[in-house]
Design a protein around this motif. Structure first.
Motif, PDB file in Angstrom:
ATOM      1  N   GLN A 297      10.349   0.321   3.546  1.00  0.00           N
ATOM      2  CA  GLN A 297       9.364   1.370   3.818  1.00  0.00           C
ATOM      3  C   GLN A 297       9.880   2.770   3.486  1.00  0.00           C
ATOM      4  O   GLN A 297       9.421   3.762   4.053  1.00  0.00           O
ATOM      5  CB  GLN A 297       8.907   1.290   5.279  1.00  0.00           C
ATOM      6  CG  GLN A 297       8.103   0.043   5.585  1.00  0.00           C
ATOM      7  CD  GLN A 297       6.795  -0.018   4.800  1.00  0.00           C
ATOM      8  OE1 GLN A 297       6.261   1.003   4.376  1.00  0.00           O
ATOM      9  NE2 GLN A 297       6.282  -1.218   4.599  1.00  0.00           N
ATOM     10  N   HIS A 298      10.811   2.843   2.542  1.00  0.00           N
ATOM     11  CA  HIS A 298      11.351   4.141   2.136  1.00  0.00           C
ATOM     12  C   HIS A 298      10.238   5.124   1.746  1.00  0.00           C
ATOM     13  O   HIS A 298      10.288   6.299   2.095  1.00  0.00           O
ATOM     14  CB  HIS A 298      12.309   3.910   0.964  1.00  0.00           C
ATOM     15  CG  HIS A 298      12.648   5.129   0.193  1.00  0.00           C
ATOM     16  ND1 HIS A 298      13.353   6.175   0.758  1.00  0.00           N
ATOM     17  CD2 HIS A 298      12.368   5.497  -1.076  1.00  0.00           C
ATOM     18  CE1 HIS A 298      13.502   7.122  -0.162  1.00  0.00           C
ATOM     19  NE2 HIS A 298      12.912   6.738  -1.264  1.00  0.00           N
ATOM     20  N   SER A 299       9.209   4.625   1.058  1.00  0.00           N
ATOM     21  CA  SER A 299       8.138   5.531   0.615  1.00  0.00           C
ATOM     22  C   SER A 299       7.252   5.970   1.775  1.00  0.00           C
ATOM     23  O   SER A 299       6.438   6.879   1.628  1.00  0.00           O
ATOM     24  CB  SER A 299       7.297   4.871  -0.473  1.00  0.00           C
ATOM     25  OG  SER A 299       6.681   3.721   0.051  1.00  0.00           O
TER      26      SER A 299
ATOM     27  N   GLU B 181      10.149  14.427   2.464  1.00  0.00           N
ATOM     28  CA  GLU B 181      10.309  12.978   2.338  1.00  0.00           C
ATOM     29  C   GLU B 181      11.759  12.570   2.291  1.00  0.00           C
ATOM     30  O   GLU B 181      12.640  13.393   2.067  1.00  0.00           O
ATOM     31  CB  GLU B 181       9.563  12.467   1.117  1.00  0.00           C
ATOM     32  CG  GLU B 181       9.827  13.233  -0.139  1.00  0.00           C
ATOM     33  CD  GLU B 181       8.726  12.964  -1.176  1.00  0.00           C
ATOM     34  OE1 GLU B 181       9.069  12.468  -2.246  1.00  0.00           O
ATOM     35  OE2 GLU B 181       7.542  13.239  -0.898  1.00  0.00           O
ATOM     36  N   CYS B 182      11.967  11.269   2.502  1.00  0.00           N
ATOM     37  CA  CYS B 182      13.306  10.729   2.339  1.00  0.00           C
ATOM     38  C   CYS B 182      13.532  10.569   0.849  1.00  0.00           C
ATOM     39  O   CYS B 182      12.706  10.016   0.144  1.00  0.00           O
ATOM     40  CB  CYS B 182      13.437   9.386   3.042  1.00  0.00           C
ATOM     41  SG  CYS B 182      15.075   8.666   2.774  1.00  0.00           S
ATOM     42  N   ALA B 183      14.657  11.097   0.364  1.00  0.00           N
ATOM     43  CA  ALA B 183      14.907  11.093  -1.076  1.00  0.00           C
ATOM     44  C   ALA B 183      16.056  10.173  -1.455  1.00  0.00           C
ATOM     45  O   ALA B 183      16.703  10.365  -2.481  1.00  0.00           O
ATOM     46  CB  ALA B 183      15.176  12.525  -1.550  1.00  0.00           C
ATOM     47  N   GLU B 184      16.345   9.211  -0.590  1.00  0.00           N
ATOM     48  CA  GLU B 184      17.397   8.248  -0.934  1.00  0.00           C
ATOM     49  C   GLU B 184      16.870   6.880  -0.536  1.00  0.00           C
ATOM     50  O   GLU B 184      16.564   6.661   0.643  1.00  0.00           O
ATOM     51  CB  GLU B 184      18.683   8.579  -0.158  1.00  0.00           C
ATOM     52  CG  GLU B 184      19.834   7.646  -0.409  1.00  0.00           C
ATOM     53  CD  GLU B 184      20.461   7.839  -1.786  1.00  0.00           C
ATOM     54  OE1 GLU B 184      20.791   8.989  -2.126  1.00  0.00           O
ATOM     55  OE2 GLU B 184      20.600   6.840  -2.507  1.00  0.00           O
ATOM     56  N   TYR B 185      16.754   5.981  -1.512  1.00  0.00           N
ATOM     57  CA  TYR B 185      16.144   4.680  -1.232  1.00  0.00           C
ATOM     58  C   TYR B 185      16.852   4.004  -0.051  1.00  0.00           C
ATOM     59  O   TYR B 185      18.073   3.859  -0.058  1.00  0.00           O
ATOM     60  CB  TYR B 185      16.191   3.782  -2.463  1.00  0.00           C
ATOM     61  CG  TYR B 185      15.563   2.447  -2.175  1.00  0.00           C
ATOM     62  CD1 TYR B 185      14.186   2.338  -2.008  1.00  0.00           C
ATOM     63  CD2 TYR B 185      16.344   1.310  -2.009  1.00  0.00           C
ATOM     64  CE1 TYR B 185      13.607   1.128  -1.688  1.00  0.00           C
ATOM     65  CE2 TYR B 185      15.766   0.092  -1.699  1.00  0.00           C
ATOM     66  CZ  TYR B 185      14.394   0.007  -1.539  1.00  0.00           C
ATOM     67  OH  TYR B 185      13.829  -1.195  -1.215  1.00  0.00           O
TER      68      TYR B 185
HETATM   69 CU   LIG Z   1      14.917   6.700   3.165  1.00  0.00          CU
END
Ligand SMILES: [Cu+2]
Ligand code: HEC
Length: 357
Positions: free
Chosen positions: A229-231, A221-225
């Motif tokens: 739609q970051h989640s 996953e992406c771990a930087e906000y």
């Molecule tokens: Cu992200």
């Protein structure tokens, strides 16, 4: 008769507060059980070492907390000695001498030793995970976009390059080098079971490596906000035998199965026509056709992927239809607009997209 006060409802809710808190707590703790804490269940060398570091810090931290708590309880419960009038001065002197010793040993020497020890362990593990144990067998350029990941398999001959999205295949037991790029804002690339996080920063090329010790599908996953739609900016790392990996890569390098004029089936040929007429090519590439858009994921081998929209949906006909017709309802704010197509056009389009194996 007791009349209800304006606060009676508040009293009512106060009484139920512990129950609400306990229920909420239980829900939260059981929710976290749904998946084992990923950083402690590791399947790769880098993640193994980081888990060791995690345990060292947890154990040292708990030990310090326990000792300090015992000392605190002792200090709070110990009865003060009555100081006799006569030898007050001598007692006071020896008392402060005692205190100074406590500060020197307990407050400076012991913390310094503990901090130095944890610092050393950190340095050793950092050195261990900074480079792979062997030469990497492949280099993959991973580009973070709001909100999906592009993976490009770098080859000396650029016509051999394979491009896919949100599903990174690697050979099991082999180190793979990753070059991390960003198309927009700061993201962070994280596969908890395989390695630590590495930030993905616009204008710079951060590198890292991963190695999966067991075949399987590892969630990332992406771990930087990075916005709305970051989640929903997830991906998978599929670790498979070197032979399976090589045959997967060979297919991904190929242009689309059904190219411009080779479509004999009329439904499929009309689907490609719909793709062209509907403006999809402005944003998407299908290698082997004239669709060369670079804004959205490369769709050349869309049908070979298990998930679409960065882990948001499984790749089924129904989900594809829903995604194309109204992506904004499924992933609001995403770069994919809702495409208003007639049901006939959608049918032909789906038939074509399903040939992109
Ligand atoms: Cu992200
Ligand atoms: C304005 C640009 C744009 C247009 C036009 C567009 N798309 Fe997209 N599309 C995107 C972006 C950006 C994404 C990635 C969205 C995400 O995951 O957040 C995407 C994702 C997709 C995906 C999912 C791919 C994957 O592997 O996750 C499919 C399938 C797709 N688009 C098909 C189409 C079709 C078919 C059309 C035409 C009817 C179309 N798109 C038109 C930008 C566009």
């Amino acid at each position: 008769m007791l009349r209800p006060t304006p606060f009676s409802s508040l009293h009512g809710s106060n009484r139920s507060f512990p129950r609400v808190a306990v229920t909420a707590g239980l829900i939260l703790t059981t929710a976290s059980c749904a998946r084992a804490p990923a950083i402690f269940g590791t399947y790769g060398l880098a993640a193994d070492r980081i888990a060791v570091l995690g345990w060292v810090f947890t154990i040292v931290g708990c030990a310090v907390l326990a000792v300090v708590s015992v000392l605190l309880v002792m200090a709070l419960t110990r009865r003060r000695k009555r100081i006799a009038e006569s030898d007050e001065s001598t007692l006071e002197y020896s008392g402060s001498d005692h205190a100074v010793r406590w500060i020197l040993i307990g407050g400076i020497a012991i913390p310094a030793v503990i901090l130095f020890f944890t610092f050393l362990v950190t340095l050793v593990i950092q050195a261990e995970v900074s480079s792979p144990p062997r030469k990497a067998v492949a280099t993959i350029e991973v580009t973070g976009h709001r909100w999906w990941w592009e993976a490009k398999y770098v080859e000396a001959d650029s016509s051999e390059t394979a491009i896919t999205a949100n599903e990174i295949h690697v050979p099991v037991g082999e180190p793979v080098r990753l070059v991390l790029l960003s198309a927009d804002v700061i993201h962070s690339f994280w596969v908890p079971r395989l390695a630590g996080k590495t930030d993905v920063i616009p204008g710079s090329r951060n590198t890292m490596w991963i190695q999966a010790d067991k075949p399987g599908v590892y969630w990332g996953e992406c771990a930087e906000y990075c916005g709305l739609q970051h989640s929903h900016m997830n991906f998978t790392v599929v670790a498979e035998s070197p032979e399976a990996f090589r045959s997967w890569l060979a297919i991904q390098r190929q242009p689309a199965a059904v190219a411009t004029d080779t479509a004999t089936d009329t439904l499929i040929a009309r689907g490609l026509d719909t793709f062209r007429r509907s403006g999809c090519a402005a944003c998407h590439s299908i290698r082997g056709t004239d669709a060369q858009g670079r804004i959205g994921p490369d769709l050349t081998h869309l049908a070979s992927r298990n998930l679409i929209a960065a882990g948001t949906l499984t790749n089924t006909r129904g989900n594809l239809a829903g995604w194309i017709s109204n992506a904004q309802a499924l992933k609001p704010g995403s770069g994919m607009p809702a495409m208003k197509l007639s049901s006939q056009d959608l049918k032909t389009l789906l038939a074509y997209l399903e040939t992109l194996k």
